[in-house]
Design a protein around this motif. Structure first.
Motif, PDB file in Angstrom:
ATOM      1  N   PHE A  47       0.834  -1.197   0.000  1.00 42.11           N
ATOM      2  CA  PHE A  47       0.000   0.000   0.000  1.00 42.11           C
ATOM      3  C   PHE A  47       0.875   1.254   0.000  1.00 42.11           C
ATOM      4  O   PHE A  47       0.652   2.182  -0.797  1.00 42.11           O
ATOM      5  CB  PHE A  47      -0.895  -0.043   1.241  1.00 42.11           C
ATOM      6  CG  PHE A  47      -1.905   1.063   1.334  1.00 42.11           C
ATOM      7  CD1 PHE A  47      -3.167   0.911   0.807  1.00 42.11           C
ATOM      8  CD2 PHE A  47      -1.595   2.255   1.970  1.00 42.11           C
ATOM      9  CE1 PHE A  47      -4.106   1.923   0.901  1.00 42.11           C
ATOM     10  CE2 PHE A  47      -2.523   3.279   2.060  1.00 42.11           C
ATOM     11  CZ  PHE A  47      -3.786   3.106   1.524  1.00 42.11           C
ATOM     12  N   TYR A  76       2.849   1.685  -3.352  1.00 48.56           N
ATOM     13  CA  TYR A  76       2.040   2.148  -4.479  1.00 48.56           C
ATOM     14  C   TYR A  76       1.692   3.632  -4.342  1.00 48.56           C
ATOM     15  O   TYR A  76       1.896   4.422  -5.267  1.00 48.56           O
ATOM     16  CB  TYR A  76       0.764   1.314  -4.568  1.00 48.56           C
ATOM     17  CG  TYR A  76      -0.172   1.764  -5.661  1.00 48.56           C
ATOM     18  CD1 TYR A  76       0.165   1.617  -6.999  1.00 48.56           C
ATOM     19  CD2 TYR A  76      -1.394   2.357  -5.350  1.00 48.56           C
ATOM     20  CE1 TYR A  76      -0.686   2.042  -8.002  1.00 48.56           C
ATOM     21  CE2 TYR A  76      -2.248   2.783  -6.349  1.00 48.56           C
ATOM     22  CZ  TYR A  76      -1.896   2.624  -7.679  1.00 48.56           C
ATOM     23  OH  TYR A  76      -2.741   3.058  -8.662  1.00 48.56           O
ATOM     24  N   LEU A  77       1.159   4.017  -3.185  1.00 52.49           N
ATOM     25  CA  LEU A  77       0.702   5.394  -3.027  1.00 52.49           C
ATOM     26  C   LEU A  77       1.857   6.399  -3.081  1.00 52.49           C
ATOM     27  O   LEU A  77       1.749   7.442  -3.747  1.00 52.49           O
ATOM     28  CB  LEU A  77      -0.050   5.538  -1.710  1.00 52.49           C
ATOM     29  CG  LEU A  77      -1.493   5.024  -1.682  1.00 52.49           C
ATOM     30  CD1 LEU A  77      -2.140   5.334  -0.351  1.00 52.49           C
ATOM     31  CD2 LEU A  77      -2.311   5.639  -2.809  1.00 52.49           C
ATOM     32  N   ASP A 134      -5.511   6.380  -7.598  1.00 52.91           N
ATOM     33  CA  ASP A 134      -4.742   6.052  -6.397  1.00 52.91           C
ATOM     34  C   ASP A 134      -5.580   5.266  -5.391  1.00 52.91           C
ATOM     35  O   ASP A 134      -5.109   4.296  -4.798  1.00 52.91           O
ATOM     36  CB  ASP A 134      -4.224   7.334  -5.740  1.00 52.91           C
ATOM     37  CG  ASP A 134      -3.108   7.979  -6.542  1.00 52.91           C
ATOM     38  OD1 ASP A 134      -2.677   7.376  -7.530  1.00 52.91           O
ATOM     39  OD2 ASP A 134      -2.679   9.092  -6.185  1.00 52.91           O
ATOM     40  N   ALA A 145      -5.254   0.977  -4.442  1.00 50.73           N
ATOM     41  CA  ALA A 145      -4.551   0.919  -3.151  1.00 50.73           C
ATOM     42  C   ALA A 145      -5.368   0.144  -2.131  1.00 50.73           C
ATOM     43  O   ALA A 145      -4.826  -0.658  -1.360  1.00 50.73           O
ATOM     44  CB  ALA A 145      -4.264   2.328  -2.649  1.00 50.73           C
ATOM     45  N   VAL A 152       0.614  -0.943 -10.131  1.00 52.20           N
ATOM     46  CA  VAL A 152      -0.035  -1.610  -9.008  1.00 52.20           C
ATOM     47  C   VAL A 152       0.188  -3.116  -9.061  1.00 52.20           C
ATOM     48  O   VAL A 152       0.279  -3.781  -8.019  1.00 52.20           O
ATOM     49  CB  VAL A 152      -1.546  -1.273  -8.983  1.00 52.20           C
ATOM     50  CG1 VAL A 152      -2.296  -1.980 -10.097  1.00 52.20           C
ATOM     51  CG2 VAL A 152      -2.149  -1.627  -7.631  1.00 52.20           C
ATOM     52  N   CYS A 193       3.515  -3.948  -7.571  1.00 51.07           N
ATOM     53  CA  CYS A 193       3.559  -3.795  -6.115  1.00 51.07           C
ATOM     54  C   CYS A 193       3.076  -5.040  -5.377  1.00 51.07           C
ATOM     55  O   CYS A 193       3.241  -5.130  -4.164  1.00 51.07           O
ATOM     56  CB  CYS A 193       2.707  -2.599  -5.685  1.00 51.07           C
ATOM     57  SG  CYS A 193       3.355  -1.000  -6.195  1.00 51.07           S
TER      58      CYS A 193
END
Length: 409
Positions: free
Chosen positions: A199, A202-203, A239, A243, A320, A323
């Motif tokens: 998380f 990614y963010l 986003d 996420a 994403v 990730c």
């Protein structure tokens, strides 16, 4: 430990009598008896406990048995559960009484079984393990177990057989009194921690890319590549949805094959900070590159902004999937193993197409329709990061591991 595996032997005898005097003492009645035989009862370990013990070994978790049973019984249990390695020791409570705190701390690493112990011994064992730098989880059920459960880093009280005092002193209550549940909880905790890292990765990388594209454009004298409504849309849709899906991602298959992390380890450790910075920089540079290419080529600002907007969104949606694992590719993880993520990415993609091609939304988001040639530019630019990661994980990482193994040989 004695709740996991029990053995009992009962002797059976009888004495023929016409009647039993009501006030006769037991030593008179229970004499001159005829021996019949011995009854052996065994409560074998549950199959899931043995599997849980194997998981503990591969996960780098040391399991210690502390029991009031006889030493021979405890050793038999330990061998049955395969928890006593070569060189592992078994120590009795009487031997513990002869050891000082310093001596116990010295040998505690090699001891896997403690037999014939009392509650005060449990407290000493917990303190000795903590003195060697271990994170200690201690189970208990009786009132006398409360001090050791309280002293441990993670105190576990038995939910069914545990006393109220022990439950109050514990940090957690084991509802089913099953050792395998503890191992499953460890696995779940590792999965949650991994998902937190996914998380954050990614963010932060997406936000770095957004900030960088605006900052570099200002430094280089370009018009703003994105308008505020587009940035807001990216933060809320691109986003947010993926996420949240990462937060419920499935655990890696090698989760319980890793050693425990250090308690003082940063969430950005093991190269996570570097991965966030490099991928964020790549997203920002590629987005600005597509904007500059189209703006300098055509001079059409809205068209260039639309391409930059689409490139930023697609770069993040490709990212994403990277990730989901720090070592494996999306094909190894499985594209359909997280349906929530697929739904989030599909929703974000459809909403992007809606913003670009639905006429009533075009003036609001300042977008224009894109041609197939535009999409080729966008997809090539946004896919660069994913291709680079796939190449590194698929080709370079195995080559590096083989090179290290060759040098070690």
């Amino acid at each position: 430990a004695s709740d996991v595996y029990k053995r009992q032997v009962l002797a059976v005898a009888y004495r023929p009598m016409d009647d039993v005097p009501p006030d006769a003492p037991s030593d008179r009645v229970e004499s001159r008896m005829v021996f019949v035989g011995l009854l052996g009862m065994i409560d074998p370990p549950r199959p899931e406990v043995i599997r849980a013990m194997e998981k503990c070994k591969t996960a780098g978790l040391k399991t210690v048995m502390i029991t009031g049973d006889h030493r021979a019984t405890a050793l038999a249990i330990g061998r049955e559960l395969k928890m006593l390695p070569a060189g592992g020791r078994a120590v009795t409570g009487e031997e513990l009484d002869r050891l000082s705190e310093e001596q116990l701390t010295e040998i505690v690493e090699d001891v896997y079984i403690y037999a014939r112990v009392s509650p005060q011994h449990k407290l000493r064992i917990v303190r000795a393990l903590k003195a060697r730098g271990h994170i200690v989880a201690m189970t208990g059920d009786g009132v006398n177990d409360a001090p050791a459960v309280k002293e441990a880093d993670i105190g576990l009280a038995m939910g069914r057989s545990g006393t109220d005092v022990t439950k109050e002193a514990s940090a957690m209550i084991l509802a089913d009194d099953n050792f395998a549940t503890i191992v499953r909880a460890v696995e779940e905790g590792r999965a949650i921690y991994d998902n937190i890292r996914k998380f954050i990765r990614y963010l932060l990388s997406c936000n770095i890319g957004e900030v960088l594209v605006m900052f570099l454009a200002a430094v280089l004298g370009f018009p703003l590549p994105l308008v505020p409504i587009q940035i807001l849309w990216v933060n809320l849709v691109t986003d947010g949805l993926p996420a949240m899906a990462l937060g419920v991602d499935t655990a890696d298959s090698d989760l319980m094959k890793r050693p425990p992390r250090q308690p003082d380890e940063s969430v950005f450790s093991r190269g996570l900070g570097r991965k966030i910075a490099t991928r964020g920089a790549l997203i920002g540079i590629v987005t600005l590159g597509v904007f500059a290419y189209e703006y300098l080529l055509s001079g059409h600002l809205e068209h260039a902004r639309t391409l930059a907007f689409a490139t930023l969104v697609m770069s993040q949606l490709f990212h994403v999937f990277d990730c989901r694992s720090e070592t494996r590719t999306i094909f190894d993880v499985g594209l359909f193993s997280n349906l929530w993520l697929l739904a989030a990415v599909t929703t974000s993609t459809l909403m992007l197409l809606l913003v670009i091609y639905y006429p009533p939304l075009q003036p609001i988001f300042e977008t224009v329709p894109m041609s197939s040639a535009d999409w080729i530019v966008v997809l090539l630019g946004s896919g660069i990061g994913g291709i680079a990661i796939w190449f590194r994980r698929t080709l370079l990482s195995p080559l590096r591991r083989r090179r290290v193994a060759y040098r070690g040989a």
